[in-house]
Design an enzyme around this catalytic site. Structure first.
Site, PDB file in Angstrom:
ATOM      1  N   HIS A   1      26.050  -9.286 -21.745  1.00  0.00           N
ATOM      2  CA  HIS A   1      26.876  -8.701 -23.052  1.00  0.00           C
ATOM      3  C   HIS A   1      27.680  -9.523 -23.572  1.00  0.00           C
ATOM      4  CE1 HIS A   1      24.775  -4.958 -22.686  1.00  0.00           C
ATOM      5  NE2 HIS A   1      24.459  -5.558 -23.755  1.00  0.00           N
TER       6      HIS A   1
ATOM      7  N   LYS B   1      18.789   9.273 -27.336  1.00  0.00           N
ATOM      8  CA  LYS B   1      18.996   8.805 -25.800  1.00  0.00           C
ATOM      9  C   LYS B   1      20.061   9.229 -24.770  1.00  0.00           C
ATOM     10  CE  LYS B   1      17.548   4.039 -25.858  1.00  0.00           C
ATOM     11  NZ  LYS B   1      18.338   2.764 -25.603  1.00  0.00           N
TER      12      LYS B   1
ATOM     13  N   ARG C   1      16.594 -13.224 -22.589  1.00  0.00           N
ATOM     14  CA  ARG C   1      17.265 -13.320 -21.322  1.00  0.00           C
ATOM     15  C   ARG C   1      16.058 -14.045 -20.476  1.00  0.00           C
ATOM     16  NH1 ARG C   1      18.518  -7.411 -19.569  1.00  0.00           N
ATOM     17  NH2 ARG C   1      16.836  -7.402 -21.562  1.00  0.00           N
TER      18      ARG C   1
ATOM     19  N   SER D   1      21.879  -3.056 -18.655  1.00  0.00           N
ATOM     20  CA  SER D   1      23.128  -1.933 -18.556  1.00  0.00           C
ATOM     21  C   SER D   1      21.849  -1.610 -17.588  1.00  0.00           C
ATOM     22  CB  SER D   1      23.334  -1.324 -19.711  1.00  0.00           C
ATOM     23  OG  SER D   1      23.957  -2.103 -20.583  1.00  0.00           O
TER      24      SER D   1
HETATM   25  O1  PNS Z   1      21.175  -2.381 -26.492  1.00  0.00           O
HETATM   26  P1  PNS Z   1      19.545  -1.869 -27.191  1.00  0.00           P
HETATM   27  O2  PNS Z   1      19.020  -0.425 -27.018  1.00  0.00           O
HETATM   28  O3  PNS Z   1      17.938  -3.405 -26.731  1.00  0.00           O
HETATM   29  O4  PNS Z   1      19.713  -2.117 -29.039  1.00  0.00           O
HETATM   30  C1  PNS Z   1      18.708  -1.424 -29.627  1.00  0.00           C
HETATM   31  C2  PNS Z   1      18.909  -1.741 -31.286  1.00  0.00           C
HETATM   32  C3  PNS Z   1      20.242  -0.430 -30.372  1.00  0.00           C
HETATM   33  C4  PNS Z   1      19.427  -3.129 -31.627  1.00  0.00           C
HETATM   34  C5  PNS Z   1      18.055  -1.347 -31.537  1.00  0.00           C
HETATM   35  O5  PNS Z   1      17.333   0.064 -31.484  1.00  0.00           O
HETATM   36  C6  PNS Z   1      18.492  -0.744 -33.394  1.00  0.00           C
HETATM   37  O6  PNS Z   1      18.537  -1.212 -34.076  1.00  0.00           O
HETATM   38  N1  PNS Z   1      17.892  -0.272 -34.008  1.00  0.00           N
HETATM   39  C7  PNS Z   1      18.215   0.876 -35.356  1.00  0.00           C
HETATM   40  C8  PNS Z   1      17.418   1.548 -36.193  1.00  0.00           C
HETATM   41  C9  PNS Z   1      16.254   0.965 -36.804  1.00  0.00           C
HETATM   42  O7  PNS Z   1      17.120  -0.015 -37.326  1.00  0.00           O
HETATM   43  N2  PNS Z   1      15.613   0.287 -35.639  1.00  0.00           N
HETATM   44  C10 PNS Z   1      14.525  -0.669 -36.701  1.00  0.00           C
HETATM   45  C11 PNS Z   1      14.588  -1.387 -35.781  1.00  0.00           C
HETATM   46  S1  PNS Z   1      13.400  -3.111 -35.822  1.00  0.00           S
END
Ligand code: PNS
Length: 173
Positions: free
Chosen positions: A28, A52, A101, A139
């Site tokens: 990150h 979560k 990645r 993570s």
């Molecule tokens: O680190 P992560 O868990 O891969 O991040 C995922 C994240 C936070 C980017 C994604 O879950 C997100 O944007 N969540 C917010 C809810 C949302 O907008 N959902 C629609 C996505 S198309």
């Protein structure tokens, strides 16, 4: 004006780097550093996800992120809930930054990027690759290794390593 950033006649580019960051890893950080070089301002935004079951609280994740991003004055740490595009709109950000990645990340990331574009066509998703050395780092694996007593040195910043040791006292992390 540093190379790659907005020149005088252009609008500053504000990007959001969203994620769970449970916890922030060196992968990150690598991406954040790359982001600081091409965007004028970078908001690292932690999702407050009630579903979560995180290892670190949002507060702890914010504290660790603030500490490890101190070297970059154009980085802000924030928290968001709800839809990412709503948050991006509210912050007036034009870019969502995500790291890729390996090819295995691409399918999910493409789906999210296209859905976010459907929801908000004005916001562009930009993908960047972290250094190859971090291509296998996540993570989730860091949490698992720490919880099972493995070595996490070099995978996360020292402050995160300390916090992980404190969370998992029986381990040798
Ligand atoms: O680190 P992560 O868990 O891969 O991040 C995922 C994240 C936070 C980017 C994604 O879950 C997100 O944007 N969540 C917010 C809810 C949302 O907008 N959902 C629609 C996505 S198309």
């Amino acid at each position: 004006m540093p190379q790659g950033k907005t020149s005088d006649h252009m609008k500053p580019i504000l990007a959001i780097y969203p994620g769970s960051f449970d916890p922030v890893t060196n992968g990150h950080l690598d991406l954040i550093e790359r982001g600081t070089k091409i965007f004028d301002q970078l908001i690292v935004a932690v999702l407050r996800n009630l579903e979560k079951d995180p290892l670190f609280t949002v507060q702890e994740r914010l504290e660790m992120l603030r500490e490890v991003t101190r070297p970059w004055p154009n980085v802000e740490i924030d928290v968001f809930e709800g839809l990412l595009v709503d948050y991006a709109r509210q912050r007036k950000a034009g870019v969502i930054l995500r790291g890729i990645r390996a090819i295995s990340d691409y399918e999910y990331e493409l789906q999210m990027a296209l859905m976010n574009r459907k929801l908000e066509p004005q916001i562009e998703t930009v993908f960047m690759m972290p250094a190859e050395a971090y291509s296998y780092l996540s993570s989730k694996l860091v949490r698992e290794i720490a919880q099972l007593g493995g070595r996490i040195q070099g995978l996360v910043p020292p402050v995160v390593e300390q916090r992980l040791r404190a969370k998992v006292p029986q381990g040798t992390a």
